[in-house]
Design a protein around this motif. Structure first.
Motif, PDB file in Angstrom:
ATOM      1  N   ALA A 120     -13.037   2.387 -14.213  1.00 59.20           N
ATOM      2  CA  ALA A 120     -12.703   1.621 -15.222  1.00 59.20           C
ATOM      3  C   ALA A 120     -13.291   2.266 -16.474  1.00 59.20           C
ATOM      4  O   ALA A 120     -12.745   2.144 -17.760  1.00 59.20           O
ATOM      5  N   VAL A 121     -14.522   3.013 -16.619  1.00 58.61           N
ATOM      6  CA  VAL A 121     -14.945   3.678 -17.660  1.00 58.61           C
ATOM      7  C   VAL A 121     -14.107   4.928 -18.042  1.00 58.61           C
ATOM      8  O   VAL A 121     -13.799   5.034 -19.162  1.00 58.61           O
ATOM      9  N   HIS A 122     -13.641   5.550 -16.855  1.00 61.16           N
ATOM     10  CA  HIS A 122     -13.026   6.565 -17.240  1.00 61.16           C
ATOM     11  C   HIS A 122     -11.656   6.251 -18.127  1.00 61.16           C
ATOM     12  O   HIS A 122     -11.131   6.892 -18.749  1.00 61.16           O
TER      13      HIS A 122
ATOM     14  N   ALA B 259     -26.838   7.119  -5.542  1.00 62.80           N
ATOM     15  CA  ALA B 259     -26.240   5.679  -6.487  1.00 62.80           C
ATOM     16  C   ALA B 259     -26.829   5.540  -8.016  1.00 62.80           C
ATOM     17  O   ALA B 259     -25.979   5.231  -8.661  1.00 62.80           O
ATOM     18  N   TRP B 260     -28.251   5.896  -7.972  1.00 63.95           N
ATOM     19  CA  TRP B 260     -28.601   6.111  -9.238  1.00 63.95           C
ATOM     20  C   TRP B 260     -27.978   7.075 -10.201  1.00 63.95           C
ATOM     21  O   TRP B 260     -27.548   6.669 -11.178  1.00 63.95           O
ATOM     22  N   LEU B 261     -27.514   8.194  -9.866  1.00 64.21           N
ATOM     23  CA  LEU B 261     -26.928   9.449 -10.195  1.00 64.21           C
ATOM     24  C   LEU B 261     -25.579   8.948 -10.957  1.00 64.21           C
ATOM     25  O   LEU B 261     -25.202   8.955 -11.982  1.00 64.21           O
ATOM     26  N   ILE B 262     -24.830   8.481  -9.864  1.00 59.70           N
ATOM     27  CA  ILE B 262     -23.369   7.887 -10.283  1.00 59.70           C
ATOM     28  C   ILE B 262     -23.333   6.857 -11.445  1.00 59.70           C
ATOM     29  O   ILE B 262     -22.718   6.695 -12.323  1.00 59.70           O
ATOM     30  N   TRP B 263     -24.353   5.926 -10.883  1.00 56.40           N
ATOM     31  CA  TRP B 263     -24.502   4.618 -12.049  1.00 56.40           C
ATOM     32  C   TRP B 263     -24.739   5.040 -13.502  1.00 56.40           C
ATOM     33  O   TRP B 263     -24.356   4.564 -14.376  1.00 56.40           O
ATOM     34  N   HIS B 264     -25.901   6.048 -13.520  1.00 57.61           N
ATOM     35  CA  HIS B 264     -26.224   6.670 -14.616  1.00 57.61           C
ATOM     36  C   HIS B 264     -25.407   7.209 -15.445  1.00 57.61           C
ATOM     37  O   HIS B 264     -25.157   6.788 -16.768  1.00 57.61           O
ATOM     38  N   LEU B 265     -24.579   8.181 -14.937  1.00 61.84           N
ATOM     39  CA  LEU B 265     -23.608   8.886 -15.461  1.00 61.84           C
ATOM     40  C   LEU B 265     -22.341   8.110 -15.789  1.00 61.84           C
ATOM     41  O   LEU B 265     -22.075   8.185 -16.997  1.00 61.84           O
ATOM     42  N   SER B 266     -22.238   7.009 -15.217  1.00 60.59           N
ATOM     43  CA  SER B 266     -20.955   5.926 -15.639  1.00 60.59           C
ATOM     44  C   SER B 266     -21.600   5.315 -16.889  1.00 60.59           C
ATOM     45  O   SER B 266     -20.955   4.942 -17.959  1.00 60.59           O
ATOM     46  N   ARG B 267     -22.801   4.752 -16.696  1.00 57.30           N
ATOM     47  CA  ARG B 267     -23.458   4.066 -18.128  1.00 57.30           C
ATOM     48  C   ARG B 267     -23.598   4.904 -19.217  1.00 57.30           C
ATOM     49  O   ARG B 267     -23.228   4.464 -20.375  1.00 57.30           O
TER      50      ARG B 267
ATOM     51  N   ARG C 233     -20.711  14.572 -29.796  1.00 59.00           N
ATOM     52  CA  ARG C 233     -21.076  13.663 -29.145  1.00 59.00           C
ATOM     53  C   ARG C 233     -20.192  13.749 -27.675  1.00 59.00           C
ATOM     54  O   ARG C 233     -20.864  13.187 -26.507  1.00 59.00           O
ATOM     55  N   LEU C 234     -18.907  13.790 -27.909  1.00 60.89           N
ATOM     56  CA  LEU C 234     -18.038  13.984 -26.501  1.00 60.89           C
ATOM     57  C   LEU C 234     -18.399  15.126 -25.607  1.00 60.89           C
ATOM     58  O   LEU C 234     -18.609  15.100 -24.367  1.00 60.89           O
ATOM     59  N   VAL C 235     -18.937  16.039 -26.078  1.00 54.56           N
ATOM     60  CA  VAL C 235     -19.155  17.457 -25.352  1.00 54.56           C
ATOM     61  C   VAL C 235     -20.530  17.148 -24.685  1.00 54.56           C
ATOM     62  O   VAL C 235     -20.618  17.417 -23.498  1.00 54.56           O
ATOM     63  N   SER C 236     -21.510  16.650 -25.644  1.00 52.11           N
ATOM     64  CA  SER C 236     -22.734  16.290 -24.896  1.00 52.11           C
ATOM     65  C   SER C 236     -22.421  15.111 -23.823  1.00 52.11           C
ATOM     66  O   SER C 236     -23.245  15.392 -22.696  1.00 52.11           O
ATOM     67  N   THR C 237     -21.600  14.322 -23.949  1.00 52.92           N
ATOM     68  CA  THR C 237     -21.327  13.372 -22.853  1.00 52.92           C
ATOM     69  C   THR C 237     -20.853  14.072 -21.647  1.00 52.92           C
ATOM     70  O   THR C 237     -21.320  13.861 -20.314  1.00 52.92           O
ATOM     71  N   ILE C 238     -19.930  14.724 -21.633  1.00 54.37           N
ATOM     72  CA  ILE C 238     -19.273  15.531 -20.646  1.00 54.37           C
ATOM     73  C   ILE C 238     -20.411  16.423 -19.882  1.00 54.37           C
ATOM     74  O   ILE C 238     -20.625  16.345 -18.784  1.00 54.37           O
ATOM     75  N   ALA C 239     -21.377  17.353 -20.726  1.00 47.28           N
ATOM     76  CA  ALA C 239     -22.108  18.150 -20.030  1.00 47.28           C
ATOM     77  C   ALA C 239     -23.387  17.040 -19.432  1.00 47.28           C
ATOM     78  O   ALA C 239     -23.432  17.556 -18.174  1.00 47.28           O
ATOM     79  N   ASP C 240     -23.786  16.239 -20.100  1.00 50.35           N
ATOM     80  CA  ASP C 240     -24.640  15.062 -19.070  1.00 50.35           C
ATOM     81  C   ASP C 240     -23.876  14.588 -17.780  1.00 50.35           C
ATOM     82  O   ASP C 240     -24.643  14.604 -16.966  1.00 50.35           O
ATOM     83  N   CYS C 241     -22.797  14.066 -18.028  1.00 55.06           N
ATOM     84  CA  CYS C 241     -22.095  13.729 -16.792  1.00 55.06           C
ATOM     85  C   CYS C 241     -21.916  14.671 -15.909  1.00 55.06           C
ATOM     86  O   CYS C 241     -22.008  14.351 -14.545  1.00 55.06           O
ATOM     87  N   LEU C 242     -21.235  15.667 -16.304  1.00 55.15           N
ATOM     88  CA  LEU C 242     -21.307  17.005 -15.160  1.00 55.15           C
ATOM     89  C   LEU C 242     -22.706  17.370 -14.372  1.00 55.15           C
ATOM     90  O   LEU C 242     -22.662  17.706 -13.271  1.00 55.15           O
ATOM     91  N   GLN C 243     -23.590  17.225 -15.131  1.00 57.50           N
ATOM     92  CA  GLN C 243     -24.888  17.760 -14.751  1.00 57.50           C
ATOM     93  C   GLN C 243     -25.190  16.596 -13.761  1.00 57.50           C
ATOM     94  O   GLN C 243     -25.641  16.795 -12.495  1.00 57.50           O
ATOM     95  N   HIS C 244     -25.052  15.405 -13.824  1.00 58.35           N
ATOM     96  CA  HIS C 244     -25.531  14.326 -12.898  1.00 58.35           C
ATOM     97  C   HIS C 244     -24.713  14.140 -11.919  1.00 58.35           C
ATOM     98  O   HIS C 244     -25.143  14.044 -10.521  1.00 58.35           O
TER      99      HIS C 244
END
Length: 170
Positions: A109-111, A42-50, A143-154
């Motif tokens: 919604a974020v997506h 739950a935390w991981l999905i919430w965090h990557l969404s945030r 910024r977009l690439v770092s966001t992708i990397a962070d979200c994929l990791q989580h």
């Protein structure tokens, strides 16, 4: 392939993986923490969404879905509305509880906001400076690439946590 098409594909893969990871997850599995102190699904999905919400909305000059669409109130977490999870204590990780449906509804919604922004991008837009606090300053592309990397990791971590919660295959 244009740059925005590549970015749309990458963010689309995050969306697909979030959906697969949440599919079949129950409330207990969502809050179970690997080894007792790892981050819960739950935390991981919430965090990557945030993270995606905060990073993309800032770069796009848009309001965050979290507040603009009422998700902060719906989640009702004992956290600041600006909180994205960076540096959370164990207690703060435990506080993030939500149904798989609410977690996916927020990420979806974020997506959708991310996709709408990316659809209008041209290659030249990726060189625009979006954060001058770093040396060198951060471009939209970085910024977009770092966001992708962070979200994929989580989302990968969430999938791993889900696997730990499953019955072993025989």
């Amino acid at each position: 392939m244009k740059s925005n098409e590549l970015l749309l594909d990458a963010f689309g893969r995050i969306h697909e993986t979030v959906a697969r990871t949440l599919d079949g997850a129950d409330g207990e599995a969502l809050v179970r923490r690997p080894t007792g102190n790892g981050n819960s699904m739950a935390w991981l999905i919430w965090h990557l969404s945030r993270v995606e919400d905060a990073q993309v909305s800032s770069a796009a000059g848009l309001g965050q879905v979290w507040t603009a669409q009422g998700f902060a109130k719906r989640f009702d977490l004992p956290l600041s509305e600006r909180d994205t999870g960076y540096g959370h204590s164990s207690g703060q990780v435990d506080a993030v509880r939500a149904t798989p449906e609410l977690l996916f509804e927020y990420y979806d919604a974020v997506h959708r906001q991310t996709v709408a922004f990316l659809e209008g991008l041209g290659d030249e837009d990726l060189d625009r400076i979006v954060d001058k606090r770093w040396d060198p300053p951060v471009t939209l592309g970085v910024r977009l690439v770092s966001t992708i990397a962070d979200c994929l990791q989580h989302v990968g971590q969430a999938g791993y946590a889900k696997g730990l919660n499953s019955e072993p295959s025989r």
